[in-house]
Design an enzyme around this catalytic site. Structure first.
Site, PDB file in Angstrom:
ATOM      1  N   GLY A  93       0.773  -1.388  -0.041  1.00  0.00           N
ATOM      2  CA  GLY A  93      -0.336  -0.474   0.206  1.00  0.00           C
ATOM      3  C   GLY A  93       0.351   1.169   0.014  1.00  0.00           C
ATOM      4  N   PHE A  94       1.612   1.311   1.194  1.00  0.00           N
ATOM      5  CA  PHE A  94       1.999   2.847   1.093  1.00  0.00           C
ATOM      6  C   PHE A  94       1.778   4.274   1.408  1.00  0.00           C
ATOM      7  CE2 PHE A  94       4.216  -0.622  -1.812  1.00  0.00           C
ATOM      8  CZ  PHE A  94       5.108  -1.294  -1.004  1.00  0.00           C
TER       9      PHE A  94
ATOM     10  N   THR B 191      10.568  -9.381  11.556  1.00  0.00           N
ATOM     11  CA  THR B 191       9.841  -8.578  10.457  1.00  0.00           C
ATOM     12  C   THR B 191       9.948  -7.353  10.523  1.00  0.00           C
ATOM     13  OG1 THR B 191       7.840  -8.268  12.406  1.00  0.00           O
ATOM     14  CG2 THR B 191       7.465 -10.416  10.397  1.00  0.00           C
TER      15      THR B 191
ATOM     16  N   GLY C  13       7.695   1.261  10.413  1.00  0.00           N
ATOM     17  CA  GLY C  13       7.562   1.215   8.743  1.00  0.00           C
ATOM     18  C   GLY C  13       7.606   2.382   7.844  1.00  0.00           C
ATOM     19  N   GLU C  14       7.419   3.926   8.472  1.00  0.00           N
ATOM     20  CA  GLU C  14       8.662   4.672   7.581  1.00  0.00           C
ATOM     21  C   GLU C  14       9.380   5.250   7.767  1.00  0.00           C
ATOM     22  OE1 GLU C  14       3.669   7.109   6.439  1.00  0.00           O
ATOM     23  OE2 GLU C  14       4.185   6.710   8.523  1.00  0.00           O
TER      24      GLU C  14
ATOM     25  N   GLY D 161       1.642  -7.065   3.730  1.00  0.00           N
ATOM     26  CA  GLY D 161       2.669  -8.016   4.188  1.00  0.00           C
ATOM     27  C   GLY D 161       4.037  -7.529   5.079  1.00  0.00           C
TER      28      GLY D 161
END
Length: 721
Positions: free
Chosen positions: A240-241, A618, A687-688, A468
């Site tokens: 998605g991002f 992860t 995540g970022e 993901g």
């Protein structure tokens, strides 16, 4: 080994690697039909004529819907900070309700047919005529007319301390440069896709969304049905991002077509269709001016930016965000400005704002280090603040010194000779660069139910998203830790709006937000069972003589949502007294061919402070993914927009160049694994932050290798030679 931090394999790994996982477009429904979009070819104006005769004659075509005959849609809601779901509006366009065109690529018709081939063929035969209106599509030409971005609680347009311009003018050492970044697109491996099916006034949607609850609420508003009548299912999302955080026209028109035809409709966008109907990252023009004394202490930091939004949507990016927090300058000025263009509105893209903002400010810090003849790491550490430099707020957690010290040792930074072009490997010029990574951290509402059974199993139910990153695996570990059970005993249900509501998978918020509710649910269970610290909860359930005990946190009722929003706003206001963020140090080594200008990344190390590491495997994968995306931003990625027409000229992976395996070296990742005491389990978010600072580290390494300073992304051959 503790369950928290253990490098467990992702639970969805076998399903995805064997093909058992079904993504949005892969579900079969009785009577399933297929849809294709017809796109406008002007950037602003009106449709004066639509000829659908040839399209309707294609065998298998069921309907060709236009603004003349489409079912009614309600307008998109205006953004309201007291209702987070209103952020889901990708644009304010009311599709197929009027003859107006607001951007090149806007859908002006949708074809529904028995087969995908028939739908695509028919869509290609629709003929449109237009009455164009004057439009503004050239970002560079419009930038001088940008307007200052107004302040808002999430992203202040302007912030200042002292008189930065005056201090800059009086500083003995200065750098003052302009940096630019182009538009970008997400290019998730799964293009946007939707299957929509109506049963009376009830709508079921399989959708490639990273915001299940927002999607559900948005569709309910647009089609005028109760929220409880809409179900959104998305157990697997192929990336998605940020591009799947909003509700874009493909989703809306699939549901519209299904309502019009009375049949289930599948609408899977082509790669070009994604570019033309889904927003990407804004371009930017930035100025960074730094003033320092002879010892390298910053006397002034000025960071201004111009970015764009769409005339029919899009939100300003927080391009100057990190510059309010990173360096202990005596005087600071940050100012963001925007222009409105007649293009598909921009949207969030991994670390919106900070990813491109760190390119400018971290390049400028490197330029100041050159002016001062000071090691760039030493310069950063000399200006590392104890408290937030802009307003003196307390940092909840900040380990940048440790990240740089560990990274410098592991990367062999002391082996770097500072003179440009002084390091070689045969014919290749070798350069090393560093940059700071930074991304703020937030918490959003999330509801959960947790059921502990007498047989020792646990069921966690929450409608969070899996794109993901291993979300289900991480939440199983968090639940196991909270209840003191083996992780294999925990089953997780997710990816469905029929489950308790979760926040969007964006802003690096999902893991911590859901974890907060899981921890609260565990405490409820312990109180319900009247246990003490260290007691065996499973044994307590057995003693109670019941098959299971279940508790909930939050409620999906109307009153429950209002209460959850009120708690969120209260926490948000309290948290404004603090500064909370993930951070890190990016280390890059490049090799540059002096004859061709070819740049190859040869080594990478990222050292990150993301709070508690829930799953070492992860989390490292997330950080590596961000770094890969940042390398693409640095070296190749650029959406080309025709400045005359607003048409995207490279809407495919053949012409928009993302990194491939051959472009990426081994990426080493280290995590400090130091909990943030103000966050659930100490989790901050991974995540970022991985993409931030990457482009600057590459540019700084290229400068060290060649002596050439590149201030305009991407770093292509012509800019190096």
């Amino acid at each position: 080994m503790s369950v928290i931090g253990a490098p467990l394999d992702r639970r969805d790994g076998p399903a995805k690697t064997t093909g058992a996982a079904r993504f949005a477009a892969e579900h079969l429904r009785p009577g399933l039909t297929h849809a294709a979009l017809v796109h406008a070819t002007i950037s602003r104006g009106r449709v004066t004529r639509l000829d659908t005769t040839a399209a309707g004659a294609v065998p298998g075509v069921i309907a060709v819907l236009t603004h003349h005959d489409a079912p009614p849609l309600k307008p998109a809601p205006k953004v309201n900070p007291l209702n987070l779901s209103t952020l889901a509006s990708g644009t304010s366009v009311n599709y197929l309700q009027t003859d107006e065109v607001h951007f090149d690529g806007q859908p002006i018709a949708v074809v529904v047919a028995e087969t995908s081939a028939a739908a695509k063929e028919a869509a290609s035969l629709v003929r449109a005529e237009y009455a164009p209106s004057p439009s503004t599509v050239d970002f560079a030409a419009a930038a001088p007319h940008a307007k200052k971005q107004p302040n808002n609680p999430v992203s202040p347009g302007e912030a200042k301390k002292g008189d930065a311009e005056k201090a800059f003018a009086a500083s003995p050492v200065t750098v003052d440069h302009r940096y630019t970044t182009p538009p970008h697109h997400h290019n998730a491996i799964e293009p946007h896709a939707t299957i929509a099916e109506w049963d009376g006034d009830r709508l079921t949607v399989h959708d490639a969304t990273q915001s299940i609850d927002w999607c559900r609420t948005h569709l309910a508003i647009r089609f005028g049905v109760p929220v409880g009548n809409v179900r959104v299912i998305a157990p697997f999302v192929g990336g998605g991002f940020g591009g799947k955080g909003m509700v874009w026209p493909g989703t809306i028109l699939a549901a519209l077509a299904a309502r019009a035809t009375g049949r289930p409709v599948r609408l899977a966008l082509t790669r070009e269709g994604v570019y033309r109907t889904v927003g990407g990252r804004t371009p930017s023009i930035q100025r960074v001016a730094l003033g320092a004394d002879q010892d390298g202490r910053l006397t002034a930091l000025i960071h201004t930016s111009v970015s764009r939004t769409g005339r029919v949507g899009g939100m300003p990016e927080q391009v100057t965000s990190q510059s309010r927090h990173l360096y202990a300058a005596e005087h600071i000025l940050v100012q963001a400005s925007t222009v409105e263009l007649d293009l598909v509105p921009n949207t969030a893209m991994r670390a919106p704002g900070e990813s491109i903002g760190t390119f400018a400010v971290e390049s400028a810090i490197d330029e100041l280090a050159v002016e001062l003849d000071v090691d760039p790491i030493e310069l950063r550490l000399r200006n590392e603040p104890e408290r937030n430099p802009l307003d003196g707020k307390e940092f909840t957690h900040r380990r940048l010194r440790e990240a740089y010290e560990l990274g410098a040792r592991r990367f062999g930074w002391r082996d770097r000779t500072p003179e440009p072009g002084s390091m070689r490997d045969g014919r290749w010029l070798v350069g090393m660069g560093v940059a700071t990574a930074y991304h703020p951290a937030w918490l959003f509402p999330a509801n959960v139910t947790v059921r502990l059974s007498a047989d020792g199993t646990v069921l966690l139910r929450c409608g969070f998203q899996e794109m993901g990153m291993g979300a289900a695996t991480a939440q199983a570990q968090i639940t196991a830790n909270a209840l003191g059970v083996p992780v294999d005993a925990v089953r997780v249900e997710y990816g469905d709006s029929a489950l308790p509501m979760a926040s969007t998978a964006g802003g690096s918020t999902q893991t911590a937000s859901v974890a907060a509710s899981v921890v609260e649910a565990a405490e409820k269970l312990k109180r319900r069972l009247r246990t003490r610290s260290g007691d065996d909860l499973v044994a307590a359930v057995r003693r109670a003589g019941v098959p299971h005990v279940e508790v909930s946190v939050g409620s999906d009722t109307r009153l429950g949502r209002i209460a959850g929003q009120a708690r969120f706003m209260g926490r948000f206001l309290r948290d404004r007294r603090l500064v909370r963020a993930a951070s890190g140090a990016q280390f890059c080594e490049v090799r540059v061919d002096p004859d061709t200008g070819e740049v190859r990344i040869s080594r990478w190390l990222g050292v990150f402070d993301i709070g508690t590491v829930v799953n070492a495997k992860t989390a490292a994968s997330q950080l590596r993914g961000g770094i890969v995306m940042g390398i693409g931003m640095a070296l190749s990625e650029e959406t080309l927009v025709d400045p005359r027409t607003g048409r995207i000229m490279n809407p495919s992976l053949a012409e928009y160049h993302v990194p491939v395996h051959a472009d990426i070296p081994r990426i080493d990742v280290a995590m400090l694994d130091d909990p943030d005491p103000t966050m659930p389990l100490g989790v901050v978010g991974a995540g970022e932050v991985g993409i931030t600072g990457v482009a600057a580290a590459v540019a700084n390494a290229v400068r060290h290798a060649t002596g050439r300073r590149v201030r305009d992304l991407p770093i292509t051959l012509d800019k190096v030679l």
